[in-house]
Write an enzyme that holds these catalytic residues in place. Sequence first.
Site, short mmCIF file in Angstrom:
data_model
loop_
_atom_site.label_atom_id
_atom_site.label_comp_id
_atom_site.label_asym_id
_atom_site.label_seq_id
_atom_site.Cartn_x
_atom_site.Cartn_y
_atom_site.Cartn_z
N ASP A 185 0.85 -1.19 0.00
CA ASP A 185 0.00 0.00 0.00
C ASP A 185 0.89 1.24 0.00
O ASP A 185 1.90 1.28 0.71
CB ASP A 185 -0.91 -0.02 1.24
CG ASP A 185 -2.03 0.98 1.16
OD1 ASP A 185 -1.74 2.20 1.10
OD2 ASP A 185 -3.19 0.56 1.18
N HIS A 245 -10.55 -5.34 -3.11
CA HIS A 245 -9.20 -5.49 -2.57
C HIS A 245 -9.28 -5.75 -1.07
O HIS A 245 -10.20 -5.32 -0.40
CB HIS A 245 -8.32 -4.28 -2.88
CG HIS A 245 -8.82 -2.98 -2.35
ND1 HIS A 245 -9.88 -2.28 -2.91
CD2 HIS A 245 -8.41 -2.23 -1.30
CE1 HIS A 245 -10.08 -1.16 -2.24
NE2 HIS A 245 -9.21 -1.11 -1.25
#
Length: 113
Positions: free
Chosen positions: A30, A99
Amino acid sequence: MADCLFCKIAAGEIPGDIVYQDQDVVAFNDIHPQAPHHILIIPRAHIASMAELKPEHGDILMKVFTVANQLARDLKLDSGYRFVTNIGPDAGQSVNHLHFHLLGGRQFGWPPG
């Protein structure tokens, strides 16, 4: 989907710090980590969110969960980790592509949020 950020990462059209990929699943770090380990795991197939899942997505979900387990083992997150998905803007979903967040490396509080 042509304008989907995560579809573009999965296709290699834009860069991502990819930690795992195969024909069905891509996992990448991320860009705004919320823990020492914060990996996003996505199916290559575009599914907007968990709210769009159908029975025929069962195999890809099994693959996503299997990849998450393997990454957690690889990262030695033996003391625990969090694995979550957000559905819709009120829950914090900012990219409309299914996700899952694999977060670990620190202790988490409850309730979340």
